[in-house]
Design a protein around this motif. Structure first.
Motif, mmCIF file in Angstrom:
data_model
loop_
_atom_site.group_PDB
_atom_site.id
_atom_site.type_symbol
_atom_site.label_atom_id
_atom_site.label_comp_id
_atom_site.label_asym_id
_atom_site.label_seq_id
_atom_site.Cartn_x
_atom_site.Cartn_y
_atom_site.Cartn_z
ATOM 1 N N TYR A 6 0.754 -1.149 0.130
ATOM 2 C CA TYR A 6 0.074 -0.017 -0.061
ATOM 3 C C TYR A 6 0.755 1.284 0.043
ATOM 4 N N GLY A 7 0.245 2.392 -0.119
ATOM 5 C CA GLY A 7 0.933 3.658 -0.294
ATOM 6 C C GLY A 7 1.037 4.302 -1.519
ATOM 7 N N GLY A 8 0.603 3.592 -2.543
ATOM 8 C CA GLY A 8 0.770 4.402 -3.690
ATOM 9 C C GLY A 8 -0.406 5.296 -4.044
ATOM 10 N N GLY A 9 -0.228 6.080 -5.274
ATOM 11 C CA GLY A 9 -1.075 7.377 -5.109
ATOM 12 C C GLY A 9 -0.701 8.217 -6.281
ATOM 13 N N LEU A 10 -1.289 9.382 -6.540
ATOM 14 C CA LEU A 10 -1.165 10.425 -7.571
ATOM 15 C C LEU A 10 0.078 11.232 -7.255
ATOM 16 N N VAL A 11 1.018 11.489 -7.636
ATOM 17 C CA VAL A 11 1.973 12.646 -7.443
ATOM 18 C C VAL A 11 2.527 13.455 -8.742
ATOM 19 N N GLN A 12 3.125 14.410 -8.390
ATOM 20 C CA GLN A 12 3.495 15.309 -9.510
ATOM 21 C C GLN A 12 4.943 14.967 -9.803
ATOM 22 N N ALA A 13 5.536 14.904 -11.009
ATOM 23 C CA ALA A 13 6.927 14.801 -11.215
ATOM 24 C C ALA A 13 7.675 15.538 -10.326
ATOM 25 N N GLY A 15 8.091 14.622 -7.288
ATOM 26 C CA GLY A 15 7.477 14.310 -5.856
ATOM 27 C C GLY A 15 7.963 12.988 -5.240
ATOM 28 N N SER A 16 7.519 12.666 -4.097
ATOM 29 C CA SER A 16 8.069 11.538 -3.560
ATOM 30 C C SER A 16 6.756 10.579 -2.930
ATOM 31 N N LEU A 17 7.222 9.406 -2.792
ATOM 32 C CA LEU A 17 5.940 8.775 -2.378
ATOM 33 C C LEU A 17 6.765 7.431 -1.672
ATOM 34 N N ARG A 18 6.276 6.822 -0.417
ATOM 35 C CA ARG A 18 6.836 5.992 0.088
ATOM 36 C C ARG A 18 5.791 4.580 0.308
ATOM 37 N N LEU A 19 6.198 3.528 -0.397
ATOM 38 C CA LEU A 19 5.233 2.518 -0.481
ATOM 39 C C LEU A 19 5.595 1.547 0.977
ATOM 40 N N SER A 20 4.754 0.616 1.414
ATOM 41 C CA SER A 20 4.866 -0.130 2.350
ATOM 42 C C SER A 20 4.260 -1.622 1.783
ATOM 43 N N ARG A 66 17.620 7.256 -6.684
ATOM 44 C CA ARG A 66 16.127 7.914 -6.276
ATOM 45 C C ARG A 66 15.460 6.933 -5.450
ATOM 46 N N PHE A 67 15.515 5.689 -5.321
ATOM 47 C CA PHE A 67 14.531 4.957 -4.565
ATOM 48 C C PHE A 67 15.628 4.338 -3.528
ATOM 49 N N THR A 68 15.021 4.122 -2.352
ATOM 50 C CA THR A 68 15.347 3.398 -1.218
ATOM 51 C C THR A 68 14.494 2.396 -0.623
ATOM 52 N N ILE A 69 15.082 1.092 -0.525
ATOM 53 C CA ILE A 69 14.373 0.018 0.174
ATOM 54 C C ILE A 69 14.855 -0.194 1.533
ATOM 55 N N SER A 70 14.068 -0.472 2.203
ATOM 56 C CA SER A 70 14.367 -0.815 3.627
ATOM 57 C C SER A 70 13.436 -1.562 4.298
ATOM 58 N N ARG A 71 13.755 -2.306 5.486
ATOM 59 C CA ARG A 71 12.770 -2.902 6.106
ATOM 60 C C ARG A 71 12.996 -2.963 7.677
ATOM 61 N N ASP A 72 11.851 -3.434 8.230
ATOM 62 C CA ASP A 72 11.618 -3.298 9.811
ATOM 63 C C ASP A 72 11.379 -4.783 10.079
ATOM 64 N N ASN A 73 12.537 -5.465 10.569
ATOM 65 C CA ASN A 73 12.010 -6.894 10.712
ATOM 66 C C ASN A 73 11.033 -7.215 11.881
ATOM 67 N N ALA A 74 11.129 -6.284 12.768
ATOM 68 C CA ALA A 74 10.233 -6.261 14.198
ATOM 69 C C ALA A 74 8.815 -6.138 13.742
ATOM 70 N N MET A 77 7.871 -5.355 8.126
ATOM 71 C CA MET A 77 7.462 -4.336 7.172
ATOM 72 C C MET A 77 8.660 -4.196 6.097
ATOM 73 N N VAL A 78 8.441 -3.741 4.875
ATOM 74 C CA VAL A 78 9.284 -3.474 4.023
ATOM 75 C C VAL A 78 8.796 -2.282 3.239
ATOM 76 N N TYR A 79 9.766 -1.365 3.065
ATOM 77 C CA TYR A 79 9.238 0.064 2.570
ATOM 78 C C TYR A 79 10.259 0.375 1.156
ATOM 79 N N LEU A 80 9.664 1.226 0.405
ATOM 80 C CA LEU A 80 10.103 1.734 -0.743
ATOM 81 C C LEU A 80 10.074 3.255 -0.814
ATOM 82 N N GLN A 81 11.148 3.912 -0.292
ATOM 83 C CA GLN A 81 10.897 5.407 -0.533
ATOM 84 C C GLN A 81 11.357 5.915 -2.004
ATOM 85 N N MET A 82 10.488 6.407 -2.586
ATOM 86 C CA MET A 82 10.755 6.944 -3.942
ATOM 87 C C MET A 82 10.662 8.404 -3.966
ATOM 88 N N ASN A 83 11.822 9.021 -4.624
ATOM 89 C CA ASN A 83 12.032 10.232 -4.381
ATOM 90 C C ASN A 83 12.361 10.749 -5.951
#
Length: 122
Positions: A6-13, A15-20, A66-74, A77-83
């Motif tokens: 989840y976490g998608g959406g509409l953003v302008q060029a 911009g940033s979004l973080r997917l989870s 531009r993108f950073t993947i990370s995780r929180d094992n506790a 969750m896995v995240y994708l920060q997109m800038n």
């Protein structure tokens, strides 16, 4: 293993979004998690992956810097920060889990989330 992205959406060029991606079930069997995307009329493509235990990462050339993947094992969750998003990043983004090894090929992944739409307007 069940995955929910989840976490998608509409953003302008520019911009940033973080997917989870929330993982549940037998996550101890997961070797790495990846993000893939499918743009309209195109093949599914690899975006980024992260080792579930070690946290090592790997990116597609289109995502590097531009993108950073990370995780929180506790939190399982896995995240994708997109800038600095570009219109060509528009796609449905999927998270996927691989039990077997380090791969950028979607065919090697065992479990998939339902996808979340990212739309980047110009």
């Amino acid at each position: 293993v069940q995955l929910q992205a989840y976490g998608g959406g509409l953003v302008q060029a520019g911009g940033s979004l973080r997917l989870s991606c929330a993982a549940s079930g037998r996550t101890s069997s997961v070797y790495n998690l990846g993000w893939f995307r499918r743009a309209p009329g195109k093949e599914r493509e690899f975006v980024a992956l992260i080792g579930w235990s070690a946290g090592n990462t790997y990116y597609a050339d289109s995502a590097k810097g531009r993108f950073t993947i990370s995780r929180d094992n506790a939190k399982n969750m896995v995240y994708l920060q997109m800038n600095s998003l570009k219109p060509e990043d528009t796609a449905v983004y999927y998270c996927a889990a691989d039990r077997r090894g380090w791969s950028t090929s979607g065919s090697q992944y065992d479990f998939w989330g339902q996808g979340t739409q990212v739309t980047v307007s110009s």
